[in-house]
Design an enzyme around this catalytic site. Structure first.
Site, PDB file in Angstrom:
ATOM      1  N   GLY A  14       0.827  -1.194   0.000  1.00 39.91           N
ATOM      2  CA  GLY A  14       0.000   0.000   0.000  1.00 39.91           C
ATOM      3  C   GLY A  14       0.865   1.249   0.000  1.00 39.91           C
ATOM      4  O   GLY A  14       2.060   1.207   0.318  1.00 39.91           O
ATOM      5  N   CYS A  15       0.260   2.379  -0.347  1.00 38.97           N
ATOM      6  CA  CYS A  15       1.030   3.617  -0.459  1.00 38.97           C
ATOM      7  C   CYS A  15       1.494   4.128   0.907  1.00 38.97           C
ATOM      8  O   CYS A  15       2.685   4.444   1.090  1.00 38.97           O
ATOM      9  CB  CYS A  15       0.225   4.680  -1.191  1.00 38.97           C
ATOM     10  N   TYR A  16       0.595   4.190   1.878  1.00 41.88           N
ATOM     11  CA  TYR A  16       1.017   4.592   3.225  1.00 41.88           C
ATOM     12  C   TYR A  16       2.084   3.648   3.774  1.00 41.88           C
ATOM     13  O   TYR A  16       3.128   4.098   4.272  1.00 41.88           O
ATOM     14  CB  TYR A  16      -0.173   4.622   4.185  1.00 41.88           C
TER      15      TYR A  16
END
Length: 344
Positions: free
Chosen positions: A147-149
């Protein structure tokens, strides 16, 4: 040439994939699909591709039949069936969604409210954090793209946890993301009148990236790591900036911490540890595959403050997926990803 196909190509991450892959010398994009826009030209959705990538969006089956490397950019719960087909046909599969990120089905059930359709398939998955899991990725056929986070957070904390220089097992993280992180579908929070000239936290203590973050940080530290994670929505199109607060062991000096970060990432092209006194800024990673990290020391409390920035659509999604593909095919890891961020 690698015959590439993209399932779910009408979303933002899909658009980033073919934007980047068009500059990849070893790739031929064979087919792209969308259930919502089948039969339309991609330039009808994204006019920037007009005259340069006028490919028609087709059905998923055509992608699965004709491509050898499949990217899936889909909401959670939809990728397993495509991974199953790829596994049976001996094709490589990279999922930009959440279906192959978590190690344990019970976590997926708790946070995504779904069961695994093919539990045995998950024994083959590899978590695609390129700089950390490089050797496993090279041998993998199914990749769960992070995921990006989690990408900004795990890269920001990896050297610290690898060398066990944190004092506590609980870490506080504030992250801020541009609106593309929420996907293409309009929501109340991403509606222009709500998010413009605004800045607000959301899904406090309940964001679905939390178990992924804790899972990967715990593996890095070889002990249980807990996080207090609060995401925020920024009124910008793209970019993530994570500010991370960690208490250092009493025996560890600030100078030693900075040296550890420099040595850990000195051979990693896409991770830039900034000079002391500089502050990482999402402006200077946008449209690139870089992760910029700046380190700051609060001498009053012997606390490290880490600032980690990425472009959520590139290093946080499509760029890292291509980096993983390069590893899987034993290509130059940087191929197709050499763009430098704009300075203004």
């Amino acid at each position: 040439m690698i015959k590439v196909g993209i399932i779910g190509a009408s979303g933002y991450a899909g658009a980033e994939l073919y934007r980047l892959l068009l500059g990849h010398k070893d790739v031929n994009i064979i087919a792209i699909s969308s259930q919502s826009y089948e039969g339309k030209m991609i330039s009808d959705l994204y006019p920037s591709f007009y005259g340069r990538f006028d490919m028609m969006l087709t059905n998923d089956q055509e992608v699965l039949e004709n491509a050898e490397m499949i990217f899936a950019s889909l909401p959670h719960g939809l990728s397993e069936k495509y991974a199953k087909v790829c596994d049976e046909k001996g094709k490589k599969f990279i999922d930009l969604g959440a279906d192959f990120r978590l190690d344990h089905e019970k976590d997926y059930q708790q946070w995504y409210l779904h069961d695994y359709q093919y539990p045995d398939l998950h024994e083959k998955q590899v978590y695609g954090l390129s700089e950390v899991n490089r050797e496993q990725i090279k041998k993998a056929t199914i990749i769960g793209n992070p995921g990006c986070y989690p990408t900004s957070i795990t890269l920001g904390l990896y050297p610290l946890l690898k060398h066990h220089i944190q004092k506590d097992e609980k870490i506080i993280i504030d992250s801020k993301s541009g609106t593309t992180g929420a996907g293409k579908s309009l929501t109340e929070d991403t509606h222009f009148p709500k998010c413009n000239e605004s800045f607000h936290p959301y899904k406090i203590a309940s964001h679905r990236h939390t178990p992924e973050i804790e899972q990967e940080l715990s593996k890095m530290a070889h002990q249980n790591i807990e996080v207090v994670f609060t995401p925020h929505l920024l009124p910008v199109n793209r970019g993530i900036i994570s500010t991370i607060y960690v208490s250092l062991k009493d025996s560890v000096s600030w100078e030693a911490v900075y040296d550890i970060y420099q040595k850990t990432y000195q051979d990693e092209y896409f991770v830039r540890v900034l000079p002391t006194g500089k502050v990482a800024d999402l402006k200077f990673v946008q449209y690139s595959n870089f992760c910029d990290i700046s380190l700051h020391y609060d001498a009053r409390y012997h606390q490290l403050i880490i600032v980690s920035t990425i472009d959520n659509m590139v290093k946080g999604a499509a760029g890292q997926a291509i980096q993983n593909m390069n590893l899987m095919y034993d290509l130059d890891e940087k191929e197709g990803l050499m763009m430098i961020p704009a300075s203004f």
